[in-house]
Design a protein around this motif. Structure first.
Motif, PDB file in Angstrom:
ATOM      1  N   ARG A  40      42.146  -5.883 -40.618  1.00 11.35           N
ATOM      2  CA  ARG A  40      41.388  -6.769 -41.195  1.00 11.35           C
ATOM      3  C   ARG A  40      41.096  -8.093 -40.868  1.00 11.35           C
ATOM      4  N   GLY A  41      42.474  -8.614 -39.946  1.00  9.74           N
ATOM      5  CA  GLY A  41      42.200 -10.085 -39.470  1.00  9.74           C
ATOM      6  C   GLY A  41      41.128 -10.191 -38.153  1.00  9.74           C
ATOM      7  N   VAL A  42      40.480  -9.115 -38.093  1.00  8.27           N
ATOM      8  CA  VAL A  42      39.564  -9.103 -36.833  1.00  8.27           C
ATOM      9  C   VAL A  42      38.483 -10.196 -37.336  1.00  8.27           C
ATOM     10  N   HIS A  43      38.061 -10.233 -38.638  1.00  6.60           N
ATOM     11  CA  HIS A  43      37.105 -11.172 -39.065  1.00  6.60           C
ATOM     12  C   HIS A  43      37.416 -12.504 -38.679  1.00  6.60           C
ATOM     13  N   LYS A  44      38.657 -13.036 -38.883  1.00  8.58           N
ATOM     14  CA  LYS A  44      39.066 -14.269 -38.796  1.00  8.58           C
ATOM     15  C   LYS A  44      39.299 -14.753 -37.112  1.00  8.58           C
ATOM     16  N   LYS A  45      39.658 -13.578 -36.563  1.00 10.34           N
ATOM     17  CA  LYS A  45      40.062 -13.687 -35.093  1.00 10.34           C
ATOM     18  C   LYS A  45      38.663 -13.783 -34.264  1.00 10.34           C
TER      19      LYS A  45
END
Length: 340
Positions: free
Chosen positions: A186-191
């Motif tokens: 889920r952190g891919v969107h921020k990364k």
């Protein structure tokens, strides 16, 4: 048959949610606890609306007291956390880990590739890395089951039978893999917020992706020779799916037909690995929302080379589906249970 009580730790990530979707349709499993950290008190439907009508427990924080009466623990947690849980389990509980905590047998390898010390080295030696179609027969005597990563699953399934039969040269294996962005969590969107995630293709981990260690370790079981491979993963502007393209040099007197026949024989009777007709075009769309791995063998413009393409759904065959497959084999359930 009485149902097994299951606890899912790391239930809110993409893999965790997919696992829950499979387990609610598993006739031998009762989901007793869903565990998380920042999500405590929420319903799992907050993370996937399709689960809103399902009778599922609210998310709680993991503590060892929850293990009373639990038969199976699934962990889909950040690297390292399953090791801490494993130390709290008794011999009657099976741990099925969807992360990397028990994939590498040598603690020094784990430190090298994951940049942290292994916190349960004695248990690591007792665990099994299980790619069901290859080594499910070794599963029965282990209570800690490590599920292969998504990229390695798509790569090892076509490669292992060919290396076992010594049909391909081992000094220049080239692997190009492309994954949907759900594989990055889920952190891919921020990364990747500044990299136009949804409309661009990005290479990452070039030369040193962590899954190199896993691929090398497993292939080493099937050959005494030194081998070299280059693996480059890419993040693709799609939510799910993996397409791996593998370039191989053939040994003498080996051709496309022999490669196909070897793969067909190796996976004859398997529920989830399908060898397609020669030169068949393949896309991730062919396997999305299934536990299948489709493999096609294509000619190269050079007679002594071959191109193999494999496709899986990274969240199912590369994650939650493979975990359920290992569960079914461990407890002698029909392998297709909850994986139709």
């Amino acid at each position: 048959m009485p149902k097994l009580n299951a606890l899912v730790a790391g239930s809110t990530g993409y893999i965790g949610v997919q696992l829950i979707k499979l387990l609610i349709n598993h006739k031998y499993i009762n989901i007793k606890y869903l565990c998380g950290n920042s999500s405590v008190g929420k319903n799992i439907s907050y993370y996937d609306k399709s689960l809103s009508k399902k009778k599922l427990p609210k998310i709680v924080k993991f503590n060892p007291k929850l293990l009373n009466g639990i038969d199976v623990v699934f962990t889909a947690l950040p690297n390292g956390e399953a090791q801490d849980i494993a130390k709290k389990l008794n011999d009657n509980i099976t741990l099925i880990d969807l992360a990397a905590d028990f994939r590498l047998k040598k603690v020094n390898d784990y430190l090298k590739w994951y940049k942290q010390k292994h916190r349960a080295p004695k248990l690591q030696k007792k665990s099994i890395y299980c790619l069901p179609e290859i080594n499910r027969d070794e599963l029965k005597n282990h209570n800690i089951i490590s599920c292969p990563g998504c990229y390695p699953t798509s790569i090892l399934l076509p490669l292992v039978p060919l290396i076992k039969k010594k049909l391909v040269k081992l000094d220049n294996i080239i692997i190009d893999s492309k994954s949907g962005y759900s594989g990055a969590g889920r952190g891919v969107h921020k990364k990747y917020k500044d990299k136009n995630l949804y409309e661009s293709l990005s290479a990452y981990g070039v030369g040193f992706h962590r899954h190199n260690s896993e691929i090398h370790q497993f292939l080493s079981k099937f050959t005494n020779k030194n081998f070299q491979f280059s693996f480059t993963p890419h993040l693709s502007p799609m939510f799910r799916g993996i397409l791996s393209t593998i370039y191989l040099d053939l040994e003498k007197n080996v051709n496309q037909s022999k490669i196909i026949k070897t793969l067909e024989i190796s996976y004859k009777g398997e529920n989830f690995v399908k060898i397609l007709d020669s030169d068949k075009l393949l896309s991730t769309n062919d396997v999305i929302n299934t536990n299948n791995c489709f493999i096609t063998v294509c000619k190269s413009k050079y007679k002594n080379k071959i191109i193999i393409i494999s496709a899986i759904d990274n969240l199912i065959k590369g994650g939650a589906g493979q975990a359920v497959q290992n569960l079914n084999n461990k407890f002698n359930f029909p392998e297709r249970t909850a994986l139709k």
